[in-house]
Write an enzyme that holds these catalytic residues in place. Structure first.
Site, short mmCIF file in Angstrom:
data_model
loop_
_atom_site.label_atom_id
_atom_site.label_comp_id
_atom_site.label_asym_id
_atom_site.label_seq_id
_atom_site.Cartn_x
_atom_site.Cartn_y
_atom_site.Cartn_z
N CYS A 51 -28.59 21.81 -17.97
CA CYS A 51 -27.89 23.09 -17.99
C CYS A 51 -27.46 23.96 -16.72
O CYS A 51 -26.32 24.44 -16.96
CB CYS A 51 -28.26 23.38 -19.45
SG CYS A 51 -27.56 22.39 -20.78
N1 COA Z 1 -25.66 20.11 -41.28
C1 COA Z 1 -26.56 20.39 -42.51
N2 COA Z 1 -27.34 20.75 -41.93
C2 COA Z 1 -27.96 20.44 -41.33
C3 COA Z 1 -27.88 20.61 -39.97
C4 COA Z 1 -26.43 19.63 -39.97
N3 COA Z 1 -25.47 19.17 -38.75
N4 COA Z 1 -28.67 19.87 -38.72
C5 COA Z 1 -29.50 20.51 -39.41
N5 COA Z 1 -29.93 21.02 -40.51
C6 COA Z 1 -30.44 22.10 -41.74
C7 COA Z 1 -31.89 21.79 -41.68
O1 COA Z 1 -32.19 19.90 -42.12
C8 COA Z 1 -32.12 22.34 -41.67
O2 COA Z 1 -32.67 22.38 -43.33
P1 COA Z 1 -34.18 23.10 -44.15
O3 COA Z 1 -34.33 24.61 -43.61
O4 COA Z 1 -33.64 22.54 -45.51
O5 COA Z 1 -35.11 21.63 -43.31
C9 COA Z 1 -31.58 23.73 -41.66
O6 COA Z 1 -30.59 23.29 -41.60
C10 COA Z 1 -31.84 23.81 -40.78
O7 COA Z 1 -32.23 23.38 -39.87
P2 COA Z 1 -32.75 23.61 -37.77
O8 COA Z 1 -32.52 22.43 -37.01
O9 COA Z 1 -33.96 24.59 -38.22
O10 COA Z 1 -31.35 24.89 -37.57
P3 COA Z 1 -31.56 26.01 -36.43
O11 COA Z 1 -30.86 27.14 -37.18
O12 COA Z 1 -32.53 26.25 -35.57
O13 COA Z 1 -30.22 25.46 -35.78
C11 COA Z 1 -29.96 24.73 -33.44
C12 COA Z 1 -30.55 24.72 -34.38
C13 COA Z 1 -29.64 23.27 -32.90
C14 COA Z 1 -28.48 25.28 -33.50
C15 COA Z 1 -30.40 26.31 -33.08
O14 COA Z 1 -31.59 26.04 -32.93
C16 COA Z 1 -30.19 26.07 -31.55
O15 COA Z 1 -29.38 26.48 -30.95
N6 COA Z 1 -31.37 25.68 -30.93
C17 COA Z 1 -31.30 26.16 -29.58
C18 COA Z 1 -30.35 25.19 -28.22
C19 COA Z 1 -30.32 25.12 -27.16
O16 COA Z 1 -29.53 25.93 -26.96
N7 COA Z 1 -30.65 23.67 -26.92
C20 COA Z 1 -29.95 23.75 -25.27
C21 COA Z 1 -29.64 22.84 -24.77
S1 COA Z 1 -29.20 22.86 -22.85
#
Ligand code: COA
Length: 373
Positions: A156
């Site tokens: 990225c």
């Molecule tokens: N739809 C509904 N629920 C979902 C889901 C989806 N598509 N994906 C995950 N969930 C649920 C999970 O199961 C979890 O449920 P639980 O609390 O009952 O276990 C809950 O939502 C939280 O999941 P989590 O993965 O911890 O979400 P988050 O708030 O951390 O958000 C991201 C996920 C990926 C958006 C976030 O962590 C993020 O942006 N991280 C940085 C990513 C990034 O910038 N990466 C760089 C790539 S270059």
């Protein structure tokens, strides 16, 4: 030492777009089919059933509402769940080079520059069309640029690393005009059957023309400074590579696509980037209040909110830290460049801004710019 500037940028957006509603409907249909196929194992408790994805979760967790893609049909087909991009013959331009050429032509036109005036082409992206010949050389030939060309990959952060590399060529005098392009088909490395990440990425191409100040067109952006940083982490990975082609179970396995520990990425990258921006501003005798705008990497709206708050000491407005992620999603290296391209026309001479990227590696890059008359 010569001064490097940004003369112009270019953007090419694929015509097809997928809304969260369409993406979630396709994922849920795939999950339902999967649960039927594995009904016995699920009943025995051997595997967990797949649960539905949700539009509300995606928008709240990421700020993404839709994404542009190269092949909507393949991505949304529950029997495919991937873009289907036909292979092209060696006599045709490759699809990623073609995207980059569209963006590059726009940057050259905006700068009033002819392709033959370009001394070097850098293709900086998180996934390459192939190992070799370099896409950049193909793009150089398609445009008719002179000099040399090469590919580089810093995930990225590729674009900011590309800008510093181009600026260093200018500063040292080894080139006067460098075209830096970022074609990204992120849908190609995204696992559309992974509920945690199926919504994250989109496809696009951007271009930045970095030149020596003396030849730049009026209204260029002076590059005040560039800074790069890397720190190893396993939290964003893609293990696909030429050494796993022979293992059928390997090529199709999820770790040969994008995988991440999203929570850890969020927690670790936000302070790393905010600190780096503060250090870079300090080195140039500046502070957050000197910035008219930040064009941050577009991965997650909540991450950007936190980073900009740490830099400014208060929440940034949309004008101070614009978002393009709502309609483009995460386009890897191209994200901060799309934001710069779309949200820089209102700058007045003397106003300063920051282009910033971060991602796998970990890697991060900052480019401080000042608009000229
Ligand atoms: N739809 C509904 N629920 C979902 C889901 C989806 N598509 N994906 C995950 N969930 C649920 C999970 O199961 C979890 O449920 P639980 O609390 O009952 O276990 C809950 O939502 C939280 O999941 P989590 O993965 O911890 O979400 P988050 O708030 O951390 O958000 C991201 C996920 C990926 C958006 C976030 O962590 C993020 O942006 N991280 C940085 C990513 C990034 O910038 N990466 C760089 C790539 S270059």
């Amino acid at each position: 030492m010569k001064t490097a500037v940004i003369s112009a940028t270019g953007l090419w957006t694929p015509p097809e777009s997928i809304s969260n509603e369409e993406l979630v409907a396709s994922y849920n249909a795939w999950a339902d089919n999967w649960n039927i196929a594995y009904a016995t194992d699920i009943a025995d408790g051997a595997v967990e059933p797949k649960t539905h994805s949700s539009v509300e979760f995606i928008e709240k967790a990421s700020g993404i509402k839709s994404r542009h893609v190269m092949d909507k049909e393949g991505v949304l087909d529950p029997g495919v769940m991937a873009p289907r991009i036909p292979e092209r013959s060696n006599e045709q331009i490759s699809v990623m080079a073609e995207m980059a050429v569209h963006a590059a032509r726009q940057a050259l036109e905006r700068a009033g520059r002819k392709p033959e005036d370009v001394d070097a082409v850098i293709c900086a992206a998180s996934n390459m069309q192939r190992a070799y010949p370099a896409m950049a050389v193909e793009i150089q030939a398609a445009l008719g640029c002179s000099g040399f060309a090469f590919d580089m990959n810093v995930a990225c952060s590729s674009a900011t690393f590309g800008i510093q590399t181009a600026a260093d060529f200018i500063r040292s005098g080894s080139a006067k005009s460098v075209l830096m392009v970022n074609p990204e088909i992120c849908s190609g490395h995204l696992n559309f059957t992974d509920r945690d990440s199926h919504f994250i990425f989109g496809d696009v191409a951007t271009a930045v023309l970095v030149e020596e100040e003396s030849i730049a067109p009026a209204g260029y952006w002076k590059i005040l400074g560039t800074k790069l940083k890397t720190e190893f982490s396993n939290n964003i990975r893609n293990n696909f590579g030429f050494l796993n082609r022979a293992a059928p179970e390997g090529v199709g396995s999820p770790d040969k696509l994008f995988v991440q520990e999203g929570r850890k990425v969020f927690r670790e990258v936000v302070p790393m980037v905010a600190t780096m921006i503060g250090e870079h501003l300090g080195e140039l005798g500046m502070s957050g209040t000197d910035l008219r705008r930040m064009w941050l990497h577009q991965a997650n709206a909540n991450m950007n909110r936190l980073i900009s708050s740490k830099v400014l000491g208060r929440e940034a407005t949309e004008d101070e830290s614009p978002t393009v992620l709502d309609t483009y999603a995460n386009t890897s290296s191209a994200g901060s460049i799309i934001a710069f391209h779309k949200h820089s026309g209102d700058f007045k001479a003397g106003e300063k801004g920051l282009i910033c990227s971060f991602g796998a590696g970990y890697s991060a890059g900052t480019v401080l710019v000042e608009k000229t008359a």
